[in-house]
Every structure is written in C-alpha cells, then in structure tokens.
Design a protein around this motif. Structure first.
Motif: not given
Length: 101
Positions: A64-89
């Motif tokens: 996780l490097n927020l200065e570069e805006g990069q995130l790497v996650v490992e594990g079993e990937i099932i789904a990736l979902e986009y949502s608008e900012q207002n949809a989650m508060g």
C-alpha cells in the motif's frame, strides 16, 4: 497529482487508474486515494472515480503506497465492484465515520 505553474498557481489532476488481476490470486490497483476498510473477505478503497470493493477469500494487502496511489492485494479474488461515492455514504463512511456522526 498537483502541478505547479510558473505564476505560483497549482493544477490538481486526478490520478490515472488501472486494475490488473493475475490468475485470480493477485490484484494491483492504481489511482487509490485511501483504503476505507479491509478484512480477509473484502477490501474497500477510495479512488478519484468512486469506491472499489474487492471481494475474495484469505485477502491480505501486500503493498500500500498512498503517495503513488498503488495497492496490491493477494488472495483468492472473487469479484471487483465499482460504486459511486454517494452509494456508500461518501468518504469517511468507515467505522469511525459511522460512529462519530
């Protein structure tokens, strides 16, 4: 990204955004502003374009490097979902944001 001009003014640009999934075991996401919440089953992150929720099993953040805006996650990937900012508060809707309203 902030770019300084010669006259002292600043231009704020959104970060570029990309998602790369390798063998459903590793996902690299750029353009990440913040990680709202995470556990072994999901990671919720904030980007300039809204929220991304990553669903899976045995997920862990390996980089996780927020200065570069990069995130790497490992594990079993099932789904990736986009949502608008207002949809989650909106930003700050994490645990502390909900407690201190």
């Amino acid at each position: 990204m902030v770019k300084d001009l010669d006259d002292g003014k600043k231009i704020i640009r959104g970060r570029s955004h990309s998602v790369s999934i390798e063998n459903r075991e590793k996902v690299t996401i750029t353009g990440v502003i913040d990680v709202d919440s995470f556990d072994e089953a999901s990671v919720i992150m904030v980007t300039d374009l809204g929220f991304i929720t990553l669903h899976g099993a045995d997920l862990h953040i390996s980089k996780l490097n927020l200065e570069e805006g990069q995130l790497v996650v490992e594990g079993e990937i099932i789904a990736l979902e986009y949502s608008e900012q207002n949809a989650m508060g909106g930003k700050g809707s994490g645990l502390f944001g909900r407690i201190f309203r």
